[in-house]
Design an enzyme around this catalytic site. Structure first.
Site, short mmCIF file in Angstrom:
data_model
loop_
_atom_site.label_atom_id
_atom_site.label_comp_id
_atom_site.label_asym_id
_atom_site.label_seq_id
_atom_site.Cartn_x
_atom_site.Cartn_y
_atom_site.Cartn_z
N ASN A 1 132.79 120.50 70.40
CA ASN A 1 131.51 121.10 70.12
C ASN A 1 131.92 122.54 70.50
O ASN A 1 132.00 122.94 71.66
CB ASN A 1 130.43 120.75 70.90
CG ASN A 1 129.10 121.43 70.91
OD1 ASN A 1 128.89 122.37 70.32
ND2 ASN A 1 128.45 121.01 71.90
N LYS B 1 129.93 125.05 70.05
CA LYS B 1 128.52 125.91 70.46
C LYS B 1 128.64 127.20 69.60
O LYS B 1 129.10 127.38 68.60
CB LYS B 1 128.46 125.93 72.21
CG LYS B 1 128.76 124.59 72.77
CD LYS B 1 128.28 124.62 74.20
CE LYS B 1 128.40 123.15 74.61
NZ LYS B 1 128.06 122.99 76.04
N HIS C 1 121.82 117.17 71.33
CA HIS C 1 122.73 117.73 72.49
C HIS C 1 121.60 118.44 73.56
O HIS C 1 120.59 118.89 73.35
CB HIS C 1 123.47 119.02 71.95
CG HIS C 1 124.26 119.40 72.97
ND1 HIS C 1 124.01 120.20 74.04
CD2 HIS C 1 125.68 119.13 73.53
CE1 HIS C 1 125.13 120.45 74.76
NE2 HIS C 1 126.28 119.89 74.57
N GLU D 1 121.48 120.81 75.33
CA GLU D 1 121.05 122.44 75.05
C GLU D 1 119.94 122.27 74.00
O GLU D 1 118.86 123.19 74.26
CB GLU D 1 122.29 123.20 74.74
CG GLU D 1 123.22 123.35 75.86
CD GLU D 1 124.67 123.41 75.70
OE1 GLU D 1 124.89 124.01 74.49
OE2 GLU D 1 125.35 123.47 76.55
N GLU E 1 126.46 112.40 77.77
CA GLU E 1 126.91 113.63 78.52
C GLU E 1 125.86 113.93 79.53
O GLU E 1 124.63 114.44 79.18
CB GLU E 1 126.76 114.72 77.26
CG GLU E 1 127.60 114.55 76.16
CD GLU E 1 127.72 116.02 75.71
OE1 GLU E 1 129.13 116.50 75.63
OE2 GLU E 1 126.96 116.61 75.34
N GLY F 1 129.62 122.04 81.06
CA GLY F 1 130.10 123.10 81.17
C GLY F 1 130.10 123.69 82.65
O GLY F 1 130.04 125.01 83.05
N SER G 1 132.51 118.50 80.72
CA SER G 1 133.81 118.82 81.46
C SER G 1 135.03 118.12 81.41
O SER G 1 135.86 117.81 82.22
CB SER G 1 133.46 119.07 82.91
OG SER G 1 132.45 120.00 83.15
P1 PGA Z 1 131.73 121.01 78.35
O1 PGA Z 1 130.94 120.78 77.12
O2 PGA Z 1 133.07 120.22 77.75
O3 PGA Z 1 132.20 122.41 78.18
O4 PGA Z 1 131.32 120.59 79.61
C1 PGA Z 1 130.47 119.59 76.47
C2 PGA Z 1 129.32 119.47 75.55
O5 PGA Z 1 128.36 120.33 75.63
O6 PGA Z 1 129.46 118.98 74.60
#
Ligand code: PGA
Length: 241
Positions: free
Chosen positions: A7, A9, A91, A93, A161, A167, A203
Site C-alpha cells: 500500500n 498511500k 483502510h 486512514e 491491521e 506506520g 509495521s
Molecule cells: P505500515 O502501513 O506497513 O507502514 O505500518 C500498513 C498499512 O497502512 O497498510
C-alpha cells in the site's frame, strides 16, 4: 497461496516508481500473489511497468457508483477498464480521516465485486479499543457489517491491521495476531461459509515478516512503508517463499 500487498498511500514520485520496477524481482514463485496499490494518478503507469513483473495493480479506494456526477471519485468500471486487479476498502486512514463507516464500505465492496474487482477489506481496532478489551467485538462488527449481504466470497480478502500498529513501528505480537486470526477464521467460516484469505498489516518489515507469516491463519501481509523500495519489497517476497 500467499499474498504480498504493498500500500503505497500518497507516496512515490515517477522517478521512484521507475526505479522500483527496475529493481523489483517477483516473477519466480507461482504461490505468491504480488500486488501493489499506488496512488491513483500512477495506476496507469504502474500497470504498464508491472506487466512483465508478475505484479498486479490496485486502487486504494473506490466509488459506490459506476459513473455520473460524482466529482473526484474513482469508478470501479473505469478501474476495470484500466486493468486494475483489486481495490483496498476500509483502510483505517479512510475510516478515520474520511469518515467512512461500515454502511458506506459495504456499498463499496458490493460495487467492486459487481465490477469484478478483487477486494482487500481492511479492519482493525484502535489502541483504546484494545486496551478496553473490545478488539474482537470491534472486528466482528466491522467484518459482518462491511461484508453483509454478499453472496460470493471468492474475490474477498480480509486484512487485519491494528490501527496502533500502522506506520508506528509497533508490530502486534505473534500471540496477538494468532488470537485475532484464529477468531477471524472461525467467524468468516461460520458466517460466510468461506475460507477467506487473511492478511496481517501494521509495521510489517523484512525482519519481522517471517515470524508473522509463520503465525497460524496468516495468509499474507499488507505493507505500507516497507513496500516502497524494491530492495525491501524483494526481501519481503523472498522471506515469504
Ligand atoms: P505500515 O502501513 O506497513 O507502514 O505500518 C500498513 C498499512 O497502512 O497498510
Amino acid at each position: 497461496m500467499k499474498y504480498l500487498v504493498g500500500n503505497w498511500k500518497m507516496n512515490q514520485s515517477l522517478e521512484e516508481i521507475a526505479s522500483f520496477f527496475d529493481d523489483v524481482q517477483t516473477n519466480d514463485n507461482p504461490n505468491i500473489q504480488s500486488w501493489i496499490a499506488p496512488q491513483l494518478l500512477h495506476v496507469g503507469n504502474c500497470r504498464i511497468l508491472a506487466l512483465d513483473k508478475n505484479i498486479e495493480v490496485g486502487t486504494q479506494n473506490i466509488s459506490t457508483n459506476d459513473s455520473g456526477a460524482f466529482t473526484g471519485e474513482t469508478s470501479p468500471l473505469a478501474a476495470r477498464e484500466m486493468g486494475v486487479h483489486f481495490t483496498l476498502i476500509g483502510h483505517s486512514e479512510r475510516r478515520s480521516l474520511f469518515n467512512e463507516n461500515n454502511e458506506l464500505l459495504n456499498k463499496k465492496v458490493k460495487n467492486s465485486l459487481k465490477n469484478k474487482l478483487k477486494v482487500i477489506f481492511c479492519i482493525g481496532e484502535t489502541l483504546q479499543q484494545r486496551e478496553s478489551g473490545e478488539t474482537l467485538a470491534i472486528l466482528k462488527n466491522q467484518t459482518l457489517k462491511g461484508l453483509s449481504d454478499i453472496t460470493g466470497f471468492k474475490d474477498i480478502i480480509i486484512a487485519y491491521e491494528p490501527v496502533w500498529a500502522i506506520g508506528t513501528g509497533k508490530v502486534a505480537t505473534s500471540k496477538e495476531i494468532k488470537e485475532v486470526h484464529a477468531y477471524l477464521r472461525d467467524l468468516t467460516k461460520e458466517h460466510f461459509k468461506a475460507e477467506i484469505p487473511l492478511l496481517y498489516g501494521g509495521s510489517v518489515k523484512p525482519d519481522n515478516v517471517q515470524e508473522i507469516m509463520a503465525t497460524p491463519n496468516v495468509d499474507g501481509a499488507l505493507v505500507g512503508g516497507a513496500s516502497l523500495k524494491a530492495a525491501d519489497y524483494n526481501k519481503l517476497y523472498n522471506a515469504m517463499k
